[in-house]
Scaffold this motif. Structure first.
Motif, PDB file in Angstrom:
ATOM      1  N   LEU A   1       0.779  -1.224  -0.061  1.00  0.00           N
ATOM      2  CA  LEU A   1       0.077   0.095   0.117  1.00  0.00           C
ATOM      3  C   LEU A   1       0.940   1.432  -0.128  1.00  0.00           C
ATOM      4  O   LEU A   1       0.531   2.335  -0.628  1.00  0.00           O
ATOM      5  CB  LEU A   1      -0.995  -0.184   1.189  1.00  0.00           C
ATOM      6  CG  LEU A   1      -2.024  -1.193   1.282  1.00  0.00           C
ATOM      7  CD1 LEU A   1      -2.948  -1.102   2.519  1.00  0.00           C
ATOM      8  CD2 LEU A   1      -3.020  -1.062   0.095  1.00  0.00           C
ATOM      9  N   GLU A   2       2.040   1.175   0.699  1.00  0.00           N
ATOM     10  CA  GLU A   2       2.942   2.371   0.670  1.00  0.00           C
ATOM     11  C   GLU A   2       3.375   2.698  -0.662  1.00  0.00           C
ATOM     12  O   GLU A   2       3.556   3.968  -1.048  1.00  0.00           O
ATOM     13  CB  GLU A   2       3.978   2.118   1.739  1.00  0.00           C
ATOM     14  CG  GLU A   2       3.728   2.212   3.183  1.00  0.00           C
ATOM     15  CD  GLU A   2       4.755   1.902   3.991  1.00  0.00           C
ATOM     16  OE1 GLU A   2       5.024   2.605   5.060  1.00  0.00           O
ATOM     17  OE2 GLU A   2       5.790   1.111   3.834  1.00  0.00           O
ATOM     18  N   THR A   3       3.896   1.643  -1.329  1.00  0.00           N
ATOM     19  CA  THR A   3       4.479   1.789  -2.788  1.00  0.00           C
ATOM     20  C   THR A   3       3.457   2.470  -3.809  1.00  0.00           C
ATOM     21  O   THR A   3       3.858   3.465  -4.407  1.00  0.00           O
ATOM     22  CB  THR A   3       4.976   0.342  -3.265  1.00  0.00           C
ATOM     23  OG1 THR A   3       5.525  -0.083  -2.305  1.00  0.00           O
ATOM     24  CG2 THR A   3       5.515   0.560  -4.712  1.00  0.00           C
ATOM     25  N   GLN A   4       2.248   1.845  -3.800  1.00  0.00           N
ATOM     26  CA  GLN A   4       0.998   2.435  -4.289  1.00  0.00           C
ATOM     27  C   GLN A   4       0.881   3.890  -4.185  1.00  0.00           C
ATOM     28  O   GLN A   4       0.587   4.640  -5.117  1.00  0.00           O
ATOM     29  CB  GLN A   4      -0.036   1.592  -3.996  1.00  0.00           C
ATOM     30  CG  GLN A   4      -1.452   1.473  -4.819  1.00  0.00           C
ATOM     31  CD  GLN A   4      -2.561   0.659  -4.384  1.00  0.00           C
ATOM     32  OE1 GLN A   4      -2.088  -0.681  -3.880  1.00  0.00           O
ATOM     33  NE2 GLN A   4      -3.730   1.354  -4.070  1.00  0.00           N
ATOM     34  N   LEU A   5       0.909   4.208  -2.877  1.00  0.00           N
ATOM     35  CA  LEU A   5       0.505   5.454  -2.627  1.00  0.00           C
ATOM     36  C   LEU A   5       1.551   6.449  -2.960  1.00  0.00           C
ATOM     37  O   LEU A   5       1.194   7.485  -3.578  1.00  0.00           O
ATOM     38  CB  LEU A   5       0.269   5.852  -1.104  1.00  0.00           C
ATOM     39  CG  LEU A   5       0.098   7.137  -0.529  1.00  0.00           C
ATOM     40  CD1 LEU A   5      -1.356   7.773  -1.106  1.00  0.00           C
ATOM     41  CD2 LEU A   5      -0.051   7.152   0.849  1.00  0.00           C
ATOM     42  N   LEU A   6       2.845   6.142  -2.967  1.00  0.00           N
ATOM     43  CA  LEU A   6       3.831   6.898  -3.561  1.00  0.00           C
ATOM     44  C   LEU A   6       3.839   7.034  -4.958  1.00  0.00           C
ATOM     45  O   LEU A   6       4.082   8.265  -5.334  1.00  0.00           O
ATOM     46  CB  LEU A   6       5.392   6.300  -3.165  1.00  0.00           C
ATOM     47  CG  LEU A   6       5.955   6.319  -1.840  1.00  0.00           C
ATOM     48  CD1 LEU A   6       7.285   5.520  -1.826  1.00  0.00           C
ATOM     49  CD2 LEU A   6       6.307   7.882  -1.529  1.00  0.00           C
ATOM     50  N   ILE A   7       3.306   6.218  -5.649  1.00  0.00           N
ATOM     51  CA  ILE A   7       3.231   6.308  -7.146  1.00  0.00           C
ATOM     52  C   ILE A   7       2.101   7.246  -7.262  1.00  0.00           C
ATOM     53  O   ILE A   7       2.191   8.315  -8.325  1.00  0.00           O
ATOM     54  CB  ILE A   7       2.941   4.959  -7.742  1.00  0.00           C
ATOM     55  CG1 ILE A   7       4.073   4.206  -7.759  1.00  0.00           C
ATOM     56  CG2 ILE A   7       2.461   5.015  -9.263  1.00  0.00           C
ATOM     57  CD1 ILE A   7       4.088   2.919  -8.035  1.00  0.00           C
TER      58      ILE A   7
ATOM     59  N   LEU B   1       1.184   9.809  -5.494  1.00  0.00           N
ATOM     60  CA  LEU B   1       1.513  11.150  -5.202  1.00  0.00           C
ATOM     61  C   LEU B   1       2.456  11.969  -6.339  1.00  0.00           C
ATOM     62  O   LEU B   1       2.409  13.113  -6.137  1.00  0.00           O
ATOM     63  CB  LEU B   1       2.367  11.200  -3.928  1.00  0.00           C
ATOM     64  CG  LEU B   1       1.499  10.557  -2.698  1.00  0.00           C
ATOM     65  CD1 LEU B   1       2.299  10.498  -1.405  1.00  0.00           C
ATOM     66  CD2 LEU B   1       0.613  11.828  -2.260  1.00  0.00           C
ATOM     67  N   GLN B   2       2.771  11.220  -7.324  1.00  0.00           N
ATOM     68  CA  GLN B   2       3.491  11.906  -8.065  1.00  0.00           C
ATOM     69  C   GLN B   2       2.848  12.972  -9.039  1.00  0.00           C
ATOM     70  O   GLN B   2       3.229  13.756  -9.774  1.00  0.00           O
ATOM     71  CB  GLN B   2       4.191  10.947  -9.011  1.00  0.00           C
ATOM     72  CG  GLN B   2       5.335  10.331  -8.447  1.00  0.00           C
ATOM     73  CD  GLN B   2       5.713   8.831  -9.246  1.00  0.00           C
ATOM     74  OE1 GLN B   2       5.270   8.427 -10.248  1.00  0.00           O
ATOM     75  NE2 GLN B   2       6.470   8.298  -8.225  1.00  0.00           N
ATOM     76  N   SER B   3       1.423  12.948  -8.878  1.00  0.00           N
ATOM     77  CA  SER B   3       0.600  13.721  -9.390  1.00  0.00           C
ATOM     78  C   SER B   3       0.588  15.041  -8.754  1.00  0.00           C
ATOM     79  O   SER B   3      -0.356  16.130  -9.058  1.00  0.00           O
ATOM     80  CB  SER B   3      -0.759  13.243  -9.835  1.00  0.00           C
ATOM     81  OG  SER B   3      -1.329  12.514  -9.019  1.00  0.00           O
ATOM     82  N   HIS B   4       0.994  15.161  -7.646  1.00  0.00           N
ATOM     83  CA  HIS B   4       0.712  16.329  -6.696  1.00  0.00           C
ATOM     84  C   HIS B   4       1.976  17.198  -6.778  1.00  0.00           C
ATOM     85  O   HIS B   4       2.984  16.722  -7.163  1.00  0.00           O
ATOM     86  CB  HIS B   4       0.604  15.730  -5.087  1.00  0.00           C
ATOM     87  CG  HIS B   4      -0.456  15.129  -4.687  1.00  0.00           C
ATOM     88  ND1 HIS B   4      -1.285  15.156  -3.496  1.00  0.00           N
ATOM     89  CD2 HIS B   4      -1.160  14.168  -5.308  1.00  0.00           C
ATOM     90  CE1 HIS B   4      -2.171  14.294  -3.475  1.00  0.00           C
ATOM     91  NE2 HIS B   4      -2.099  13.761  -4.598  1.00  0.00           N
TER      92      HIS B   4
END
Ligand code: S3P
Length: 173
Positions: free
Chosen positions: A64-70, A72-75
């Protein structure tokens, strides 16, 4: 004029290194959006981090951490307070570097213990709240933390304000 920083800042470091406190301060002082990874994950899963670990296991949480980091790249203009284990995966480090500048917050094991001793939200530290345990886990993580970091800032005995000024100063050079 207030100093500003327009990119994203990803705060990494050991549990209790001050990531959440510093992230809050950066949000207020520099008008950044704030993403507290643990909070987002707990909110989405509808359970605490401890319950995610005990129900689904650590690997599930790490995915879930990895998925969230990806995501966040649109922020932009965002400070991300990363969970302490995030830099341990090579993939996560790659994704963090695409996101913005990675700032490692450090603290001595004694300082960490003092900060986490009354907290029960961190499954990895429950039953392990000793300087020796913290020092050992910190040492195991040190190399990966340092390799992921663009800058390193020590937090022992310093206020959030001092720490943030150092971060923004170093990132603006
Ligand atoms: C962890 C750190 C925690 C949380 C989880 C695992 C770790 O976040 O993600 O309990 O492996 O270091 P904080 O660093 O915000 O406490």
């Amino acid at each position: 004029m207030e100093k500003s920083y327009n990119g994203n800042i990803l705060l990494i470091g050991f549990m209790g290194a001050g990531k959440s406190t510093v992230a809050d301060y950066l949000k207020t002082k520099y008008s950044m959006d704030l993403v507290e990874m643990d909070q987002v994950i707990a909110g989405r899963e509808g359970m605490s981090i401890s319950d995610i670990f005990s129900t689904h296991g650590e690997e599930y949480f790490r995915n879930l951490e990895t998925q969230l980091l990806i995501e966040l790249q649109s922020h932009g203009n965002t400070v991300v307070s990363c969970g302490g284990g995030v830099p341990m995966r090579e993939r996560n480090v790659k994704e963090m570097k695409k996101n913005g500048k990675v700032v490692l917050l450090t603290a001595k094991p004694e300082t960490i213990l003092e900060r986490v001793k009354d907290d029960h939200s961190r499954p990895l530290l429950e039953g392990n709240k000793t300087v020796a345990y913290i020092a050992e886990l910190m040492e195991k993580r040190r190399e990966k933390y340092e390799a992921a970091a663009d800058i390193v800032v020590a937090t022992d005995g310093r206020s959030a304000e001092e720490i943030c000024e150092e971060i923004i100063g170093k990132l603006q050079v």
